[in-house]
Design an enzyme around this catalytic site. Sequence first.
Site, mmCIF file in Angstrom:
data_model
loop_
_atom_site.group_PDB
_atom_site.id
_atom_site.type_symbol
_atom_site.label_atom_id
_atom_site.label_comp_id
_atom_site.label_asym_id
_atom_site.label_seq_id
_atom_site.Cartn_x
_atom_site.Cartn_y
_atom_site.Cartn_z
ATOM 1 N N CYS A 112 0.827 -1.187 0.000
ATOM 2 C CA CYS A 112 0.000 0.000 0.000
ATOM 3 C C CYS A 112 0.872 1.252 0.000
ATOM 4 O O CYS A 112 1.998 1.249 0.462
ATOM 5 C CB CYS A 112 -0.940 0.021 1.196
ATOM 6 S SG CYS A 112 -0.156 -0.273 2.763
ATOM 7 N N GLY A 113 0.329 2.312 -0.549
ATOM 8 C CA GLY A 113 1.032 3.584 -0.535
ATOM 9 C C GLY A 113 1.970 3.790 -1.695
ATOM 10 O O GLY A 113 2.745 4.733 -1.710
#
Length: 291
Positions: A112-113
Amino acid sequence: MSRVAVKKRILRVRAAARVREFDSLAAEEPLEIRLNGTPLTVTMRTPGDDFDLAAGFLVSEGAVASPDDISTIRYCAGATVGGENTYNVLDARLAAEVPTPEPRNFYTTSSCGVCGKASLEAVRTVARWSTREDPVELALPTVADLPNRLRAAQRVFDRTGGLHAAGLFTADGEPLCVREDVGRHNAVDKLLGWALRNGRLPLRGTVLMVSGRASFELVQKAVMGGVPVLAAVSAPSSLAVDLAAEEGLTLIGFLRGDSMNVYTGERRLRTGVQNVTSGAGDGSAGARSPG
């Protein structure tokens, strides 16, 4: 120490038969990685090769590139349950001359990110070595045999059937190191940590073979370790292909038997094919498994 597999009592159903017995499951426990005493990340992993996992994570994040960059890695004795060390917290200490990165500078926290152009630029900014100029060449039969060689080295998988694997191989297909983990990212980090701790970075002239799909994060880790070729038994993502193309990495997917899709860097494969026919349509067929 924690075990890589645990026994659980189950009811096994086979047609009309009902049997109560024990089954081996891949162990999964949290590992908190601290950097210079400060909590950095927590990952769910299969216990084992934890020091390699921590070192490889730091390689992936661009924090270290040499075994001399890390002064010590140790389990934290204070992390206990019932007075016994859980071996689920460890602390990596950087050498005095190595700057401690700010937590916000860590651009991969698993899946994620990360997104798009900013992620590609981040990798280019921090990668220590270029994979583009690596002259390694691979014979197709050698590539085709990599899944079999990886599978043959999966000792815990044989007992549990529940682990990802990642293996480093020479251009001739000889295994250098194989690691297993419930997380495919962890398996690759364990390989990079092994390479760092043995002074083998950058991993020029090698192939990284993974048992699952080729995600952006795995291509990213290959680039950070200086690996010129990444092969996977399943599909890559679009961003993984973009990054591989940007960095000059050879990316192979759907590697099953003598079939494979070569998404980038085909110049490194000695195919022996004189003529290549372009497929019709929008190219969507090439994104699916061969055959």
